[in-house]
Design an enzyme around this catalytic site. Structure first.
Site, PDB file in Angstrom:
ATOM      1  CG  ASP A 265      30.126   4.640  17.820  1.00  0.00           C
ATOM      2  OD1 ASP A 265      29.823   5.102  18.924  1.00  0.00           O
ATOM      3  OD2 ASP A 265      29.632   5.054  16.742  1.00  0.00           O
TER       4      ASP A 265
ATOM      5  CG  ASP B  26      27.157  11.654  17.003  1.00  0.00           C
ATOM      6  OD1 ASP B  26      28.363  11.660  16.703  1.00  0.00           O
ATOM      7  OD2 ASP B  26      26.468  10.620  17.003  1.00  0.00           O
TER       8      ASP B  26
HETATM    9  C1  DGJ Z   1      27.550   7.295  16.639  1.00  0.00           C
HETATM   10  C2  DGJ Z   1      28.768   8.146  16.489  1.00  0.00           C
HETATM   11  O1  DGJ Z   1      28.790   9.130  17.490  1.00  0.00           O
HETATM   12  C3  DGJ Z   1      28.795   8.750  15.101  1.00  0.00           C
HETATM   13  O2  DGJ Z   1      29.881   9.621  14.984  1.00  0.00           O
HETATM   14  C4  DGJ Z   1      28.832   7.666  14.077  1.00  0.00           C
HETATM   15  O3  DGJ Z   1      30.044   6.986  14.170  1.00  0.00           O
HETATM   16  C5  DGJ Z   1      27.654   6.731  14.277  1.00  0.00           C
HETATM   17  N1  DGJ Z   1      27.564   6.273  15.619  1.00  0.00           N
HETATM   18  C6  DGJ Z   1      27.748   5.553  13.354  1.00  0.00           C
HETATM   19  O4  DGJ Z   1      26.746   4.667  13.545  1.00  0.00           O
END
Ligand code: DGJ
Length: 737
Positions: A467, A537
């Site tokens: 990430d 997300d």
């Molecule tokens: C952002 C990501 O896009 C999410 O899927 C998740 O992993 C969060 N970060 C975790 O902090």
């Protein structure tokens, strides 16, 4: 030109029919379906004459200048000042001009591709620039990039350094590009090019596809269509700041440039140093945008995406299930559930680490990659054991390029973060997040070691979700010298690539997902090290159709992580039945992002069935050709697409209703990509209806399916109490011999 280069030039020049002296120097660079013609006359400017469908050698030899004077292949600033240019630099004596002329042409083969290199040199200053074209024959993709060398004894300052340039004749030329925001990434926008400068750019330094993408489509015959019209697809392969420019001038012609965003990034090129620009990938289609996508997808799977020819596993990711509330019991419970539903992998997301600064929310712990034993008393080994017990693999989330002000790493090494001298750093997520300074080799080691330690300590880790949740919000490297501060973005990107190279050379088989607060890192630059990309997300099935539609223009389904999530959806609060959520997720790399405890038994049963059916169509979805049939952007009430395998004897058809109006006049969708002469038997997957569809089990010719299509009922025939306003279908088409 010396003898050797003359020989190579003759080898590179396909078109050597001597018509005139000028035509004899038209160099033809081909893929199976396209040609670029470059005029390279010794001592003269390098000129771009043609980019289009593959042409004959006679035509190539006879082409003359396409756009009059404005057809330089790599326009240089200084002796040409009025138009936009691709390269500019300041010489040690302050001279701001370049005058590059052709010195040499050569060609070579490398890793299955042909490379043609035009060497240009300045007429006065010791500057050498090569303009390169790499061709991938069967995949019909070309890549162009430049290498800029300072052969002098003093520094020069590069102020502009595009990867590639295309002059495009005026007409009814449309641009399609992708813009968006967190949870609404990759929105498609198409419009005719108008006079003036259109600029698409990124300045994040870290996540370069969050607000806009570097990929664009240029449709030369008016409004873009899936199956007709001439189209150029262009994708910059870069992990940092980019700039795409199209200048439409007074003569109506268009001048397209793509490369690193030079803003605040002027680069000091030391004596003997070569600056290599990232490749710009180009594809040509005379048959609409669909063919551009298919070529890019094939090329990605074969040559770009990590492990692009290996099937992806069906997984459950813990994020939307528990968010930061990771604990052993919950992880074990999720593992059991995904295994029971037929999944193959469990991924523990954020929240598992930090001791002095436990990661209970987004404001602490990044950088301290040590298990929080309060949450996980038996550590990662305990989880791996549990995964094994359930017969599935185990994966883990990290964000290794970042730290928080509340972390042991930052306490010990405040010098490792990006921040300007004499100022406090600007923080990101949780008001404490900071970006580590990857320009610094020590930081590169730290980031590498995070991954290396995890993978050596726990060799069973099968998957990493990588990430990156912050942009570079303030300009300053504590590592770079005061004279090199403008190298920050470029050195960050280089540093990241070095780390990724080290990781991949040791761990080629681990699956790694590029995630960046959703879809912030979907760019061809990342593909060589990553197996897949988190699109967004936003997991709302309806909005996902739009998101995935945009991503699919350039990126293949095999890497498009697509998860079944909760209802009401956590981002949009929309209530969508499991059937529809599943039917959308099954059109990419299927996974889950949910607390299984909140699913009903019936939902679990349906998901189990869907996972099982997905396994049977996985090769078609992940390796097949995509045909987009009806766009959600057309607002016709339905969106539809299909995948067809190579031998055209299997296909999967998806149909999703995108709105609910009574007695809506929904169009009948025509299929595509099938063999007109083959007969396909239809079987519905994920069926919920009491009665089978009227065409269930029946056989139709490819011709009929493509010219007439099947009449899909608007609603599902289910018991009264199960009726909803949602409707979707997944059909498997198979040739029975
Ligand atoms: C952002 C990501 O896009 C999410 O899927 C998740 O992993 C969060 N970060 C975790 O902090």
């Amino acid at each position: 030109m010396n003898c050797r280069s003359i020989t190579l030039l003759f080898a590179a020049i396909v078109s050597m029919i001597t018509v005139t002296d000028l035509a004899a120097r038209n160099v033809k660079i081909d893929t199976d379906n396209s040609s670029i013609i470059i005029n390279a006359e010794n001592g003269k400017k390098l000129s771009h004459l043609y980019y289009g469908s593959k042409i004959s050698e006679t035509d190539a030899a006879n082409i003359t200048q396409a756009l009059g004077k404005g057809n330089l292949a790599y326009p240089d600033y200084g002796m040409i000042t009025l138009p936009e240019t691709a390269i500019a630099m300041i010489q040690p004596d302050g001279n701001m001009t370049l005058d590059l002329v052709v010195d040499n042409v050569s060609s070579r083969k490398e890793n299955g591709a042909n490379i043609t290199t035009f060497t240009l040199k300045d007429t006065y200053y010791p500057i050498i620039v090569t303009v390169n074209y790499r061709t991938w024959q069967g995949e019909n993709v070309m890549e162009t990039w430049t290498e800029i060398k300072n052969n002098g004894k003093k520094n020069v300052t590069l102020t502009r350094f595009a990867s590639g340039h295309l002059p495009i004749r005026g007409g009814d030329v449309w641009l399609t590009h992708f813009y968006g925001n967190a949870k609404n990434e990759a929105r498609m926008e198409s419009s005719p090019l108008e006079h003036g400068l259109k600029v698409i750019k990124n300045r994040s330094g870290v996540r370069n596809s969050r607000y806009a993408h570097s990929e664009v489509l240029l449709s030369l015959d008016g409004k873009p269509a899936e199956d007709k019209g001439r189209v150029i697809g262009a994708a910059l392969e870069y992990n940092g700041n980019y700039k795409v420019k199209i200048d439409t001038d007074q003569s109506n012609n268009h001048y397209f440039f793509s490369g690193i965003n030079e803003e605040d990034s002027q680069y000091i090129l030391t004596p003997g140093e070569t600056f290599i620009t990232p490749p710009l990938a180009l594809a040509w289609s005379s048959n609409g945008t669909g063919e551009i996508s298919r070529n890019f997808h094939k090329w990605a799977r074969k040559h770009k995406l990590a492990n692009g020819e290996r099937e992806r596993k069906i997984l459950l990711n813990s994020w939307e299930g528990v968010y930061f509330k990771v604990n052993e019991k919950e992880m074990a419970n999720m593992m059991k559930n995904i295994a029971d539903m037929g999944g193959e992998l469990f991924v523990m997301d954020d929240g598992w680490f930090g001791t002095k600064y436990p990661r209970n929310n987004g404001s602490a712990g990044l950088g301290d990659w040590v298990v929080d034993t309060k949450k996980l008393p038996n550590g990662i080994n305990g989880l791996i054991k549990e995964a094994k017990k359930n017969g599935i693999d185990f994966g883990i989330w990290i964000e290794p390029e970042m730290t928080n002000t509340k972390s042991e790493l930052y306490e010990k090494h405040p010098e490792y973060i990006i921040k300007p001298a004499n100022r406090e750093p600007v923080t990101g997520r949780g008001n404490t997040q900071l970006v580590l300074d990857l320009a610094n080799p020590k930081v590169q080691d730290i980031v590498y070691t995070v991954v290396d330690t995890l993978l050596t300590k726990y060799p069973e880790i099968d998957y990493i979700k990588w990430d990156a949740n912050m942009d570079i919000l303030n300009h300053g490297s504590q590592y770079l010298t005061k004279d090199n501060q403008s190298h920050l973005y470029i050195e960050y990107e280089k540093g990241l690539r070095k780390v990724l190279d080290r990781i991949r050379s040791k761990y080629p088989d681990v699956t790694i997902q590029a995630c960046s607060a959703g879809g912030g890192r979907v760019n061809y630059g990342f593909l060589p090290w990553f197996d897949e990309y988190w699109v967004s997300d936003n997991t709302d099935a309806l909005q996902r159709i739009y998101l995935q539609w945009g991503i699919s223009q350039f990126f293949p389904a095999i890497g498009m992580s697509s998860h079944i999530s909760a209802s009401p959806n956590h981002q949009t609060h929309r209530i969508i039945p499991i059937k529809y959520r599943t039917d959308v997720a099954m059109s990419g790399r299927l996974g889950m992002e949910i607390q299984p405890d909140n699913m009903t038994d019936k939902e679990k049963e349906q998901t189990k069935k869907a996972i099982d059916e997905y396994k049977s169509i996985r090769p078609i979805v992940q390796f097949g050709d995509l045909y987009r049939l009806l766009s959600p952007y057309d607002d016709k009430g339905v969106a539809s697409l299909m995948y067809v395998n190579d031998s055209k004897d299997k296909a999967v058809f998806y149909w999703w209703k995108t709105r609910t109006f009574a007695n809506d006049m929904l169009p009948r969708v025509l299929m595509a990509g099938l063999d007109p002469d083959k007969n396909y038997t239809i079987r519905e997957l994920n069926r919920i209806d009491i009665k089978p569809l009227s065409f269930e089990g029946k056989t139709y010719s490819g011709k009929f399916l493509m010219e007439n299509g099947l009449e899909i009922p608007q609603n599902h025939k289910v018991a009264k109490q199960n009726e909803t306003d949602w409707s979707s279908r997944v059909l498997l088409l198979e040739v029975n011999n």
